[in-house]
Design a protein around this motif. Structure first.
Motif, PDB file in Angstrom:
ATOM      1  N   UNK A 408       0.848  -1.187   0.000  1.00 18.37           N
ATOM      2  CA  UNK A 408       0.000   0.000   0.000  1.00 18.37           C
ATOM      3  C   UNK A 408       0.887   1.241   0.000  1.00 18.37           C
ATOM      4  N   UNK A 409       0.556   2.205  -0.833  1.00 22.48           N
ATOM      5  CA  UNK A 409       1.379   3.409  -0.967  1.00 22.48           C
ATOM      6  C   UNK A 409       1.422   4.218   0.329  1.00 22.48           C
ATOM      7  N   UNK A 410       0.281   4.317   1.002  1.00 24.88           N
ATOM      8  CA  UNK A 410       0.238   5.081   2.254  1.00 24.88           C
ATOM      9  C   UNK A 410       1.128   4.442   3.316  1.00 24.88           C
ATOM     10  N   UNK A 411       1.025   3.128   3.428  1.00 23.89           N
ATOM     11  CA  UNK A 411       1.853   2.408   4.396  1.00 23.89           C
ATOM     12  C   UNK A 411       3.331   2.570   4.049  1.00 23.89           C
ATOM     13  N   UNK A 412       3.657   2.458   2.761  1.00 24.03           N
ATOM     14  CA  UNK A 412       5.064   2.551   2.365  1.00 24.03           C
ATOM     15  C   UNK A 412       5.641   3.935   2.669  1.00 24.03           C
ATOM     16  N   UNK A 413       4.915   4.987   2.303  1.00 28.03           N
ATOM     17  CA  UNK A 413       5.419   6.339   2.536  1.00 28.03           C
ATOM     18  C   UNK A 413       5.668   6.586   4.024  1.00 28.03           C
ATOM     19  N   UNK A 414       4.779   6.092   4.862  1.00 28.24           N
ATOM     20  CA  UNK A 414       4.941   6.249   6.311  1.00 28.24           C
ATOM     21  C   UNK A 414       6.116   5.410   6.817  1.00 28.24           C
ATOM     22  N   UNK A 415       6.216   4.176   6.323  1.00 29.49           N
ATOM     23  CA  UNK A 415       7.258   3.272   6.805  1.00 29.49           C
ATOM     24  C   UNK A 415       8.648   3.730   6.377  1.00 29.49           C
ATOM     25  N   UNK A 416       8.813   4.120   5.107  1.00 29.58           N
ATOM     26  CA  UNK A 416      10.142   4.511   4.640  1.00 29.58           C
ATOM     27  C   UNK A 416      10.630   5.756   5.365  1.00 29.58           C
ATOM     28  N   UNK A 417       9.717   6.648   5.727  1.00 28.99           N
ATOM     29  CA  UNK A 417      10.101   7.833   6.483  1.00 28.99           C
ATOM     30  C   UNK A 417      10.567   7.461   7.883  1.00 28.99           C
ATOM     31  N   UNK A 418       9.937   6.449   8.479  1.00 29.85           N
ATOM     32  CA  UNK A 418      10.279   6.071   9.854  1.00 29.85           C
ATOM     33  C   UNK A 418      11.566   5.252   9.948  1.00 29.85           C
ATOM     34  N   UNK A 419      11.897   4.491   8.913  1.00 30.71           N
ATOM     35  CA  UNK A 419      13.080   3.621   9.000  1.00 30.71           C
ATOM     36  C   UNK A 419      14.261   4.152   8.185  1.00 30.71           C
ATOM     37  N   UNK A 420      14.093   5.288   7.555  1.00 29.01           N
ATOM     38  CA  UNK A 420      15.167   5.853   6.747  1.00 29.01           C
ATOM     39  C   UNK A 420      16.364   6.207   7.605  1.00 29.01           C
TER      40      UNK A 420
END
Length: 427
Positions: A408-420
């Motif tokens: 899911x795009x929403x999940x990915x955008x949130x996740x990549x920001x948190x684990x970057x």
């Protein structure tokens, strides 16, 4: 020790899996025939018992004797023949093409089978029981330094192995292929492109106890850190549904055993994980208890009670072995609450929940959740339990279902920001 080439290993897997499938299929048909016979026996006992209390008893008793003899003989012969045929088929079938576990439909069928009776398959060392292994490009990766370099690259060169591992753990009756569902690339390839992380996908037997799979994941991660082509600096664990419980169990095993990989663990992400249990698992448990009361429905109850250890663990979200080991009556109506497991304090623990409604406060969304998991369970909090997740570390996705969270795009955008790693430097 004699080592086999990849082609030889594939031939062996094809033969063993095909034979085991043929054998198991006929054995299960034999078991089904016995279950039908039990229902038939209960129904006939009720009918003849009623007639036996009437003046017709003089005629019904001889008829019942003949009926019972014939029906029991037919069912026994049918079940016995199918089981015998299963043994013959298992010894004769040689397989075809690739091993079933290496194909999309075959892997899906085996994933369902593992979810249903995976504990039985593991107990008999069946080749159909999935092992906790890394899979890459549709094949299992040899758990050696050479195997990992061949799959993921060298420390230097055109394919450089990353020091940031994102390990994906699938859910019940799934395989690593589940992470590639939906439109567009999955989380793994996008993380590789955007932050240079290396996606690592594991496949495991979801019918085994979650605590057993957690133990095996701990061992697998220990081996990965020791054998990875480049120094491992960061590990992120991402679990969907049951996979989130498995990663929590692995963290507990790693803490107890002082596993080295826990030192480089930086994030855990659980997507639609029933931390406090799943309504469907509790519903099946209740149905089995209710149906066992009547002889006619008892065979159906026995079928439901045959559900795997992994499914039983979803009743309350059990991740510790001691909880199920001390449960002497796993089929009784009320089940003891699971122990809430400690979360490593140096790790950022993220979670995502979904509801079929736009708002998680909508009555329908509160009752249905994402279709399989309720929001409170996915966030690890309700009126009785709180496993330690921080509210600000969670994400709610509205108008979504359980499988939406796999890609899911929403999940990915949130996740990549948190684990970057950039966030870690600037945060």
């Amino acid at each position: 020790m004699i080592e086999c080439s990849p082609d030889e290993s594939q031939d062996i897997a094809r033969r063993d899996e095909s034979r085991a499938l043929a054998h198991l299929g006929l054995i299960e048909l034999g078991n089904a025939a016995r279950g039908i016979a039990e229902m038939h026996r209960a129904i006939a006992a009720g009918v003849f018992g009623t007639l036996g209390r009437t003046p017709l008893r003089t005629w019904t008793d001889p008829t019942r004797a003949v009926h019972d003899a014939l029906s029991e003989g037919i069912y026994a012969a049918t079940a016995g023949s199918l089981e015998a045929a299963g043994g013959v088929a298992g010894s004769m079938v040689g397989g075809w093409g690739r091993p079933p576990s290496h194909t999309v439909p075959g892997a899906f069928a085996l994933a369902v089978l593992n979810g249903l009776i995976g504990d039985e398959l593991a107990a008999t060392d069946s080749p159909l029981a999935s092992l906790m292994r890394v899979w890459h490009a549709g094949r299992p990766v040899e758990p050696t330094a050479v195997g990992l370099r061949a799959a993921f690259g060298e420390p230097t060169g055109p394919r450089q192995a990353s020091g940031h591992l994102v390990v994906f753990i699938h859910g019940l009756m799934e395989t690593e292929m589940a992470w590639h569902t939906g439109e567009g690339p999955g989380y793994g390839p996008r993380l590789a492109d955007d932050i240079g992380a290396c996606p690592v996908y594991v496949r495991y037997n979801t019918g085994r106890h979650i605590s057993d799979n957690g133990h095996d994941l701990d061992r697998l991660l220990t081996a990965l850190v020791a054998l990875w082509p480049a120094p491992v600096l960061t590990i992120t664990l991402v679990g969907h549904s049951m996979g989130g419980l498995v990663l929590r169990s692995a963290c507990r095993h790693a803490s107890d055993g002082h596993s080295l990989w826990l030192r480089v663990l930086r994030h855990t992400v659980t997507l639609g994980t029933p931390h406090l249990g799943a309504p469907l698992a509790r519903g099946v448990h209740a149905a089995a208890a209710a149906l066992s009361a009547a002889p006619v429905t008892r065979p159906i109850a026995n079928l439901l009670r045959r559900r795997s250890s992994g499914v039983r663990d979803l009743h309350h979200g059990t991740v510790l072995a001691r909880d199920w080991e001390r449960n002497s009556a796993p089929d009784r109506w009320f089940q003891p609450m699971a122990t809430d497991v400690w979360l490593p304090p140096h790790v950022e623990h993220l979670y995502v929940v979904a509801t079929v409604t736009r708002s998680d406060r909508h009555l329908v969304g509160m009752i249905i959740g994402d279709g399989l998991v309720l929001s409170g369970s996915g966030s690890g909090r309700n009126r009785r339990r709180n496993i330690g997740y921080v509210v600000d570390d969670g994400l709610h996705v509205g108008r979504a279902h359980h499988l939406t969270l796999l890609n899911d795009d929403t999940v990915y955008a949130w996740m990549v920001d948190r684990i970057s790693p950039r966030r870690a430097i600037t945060g």
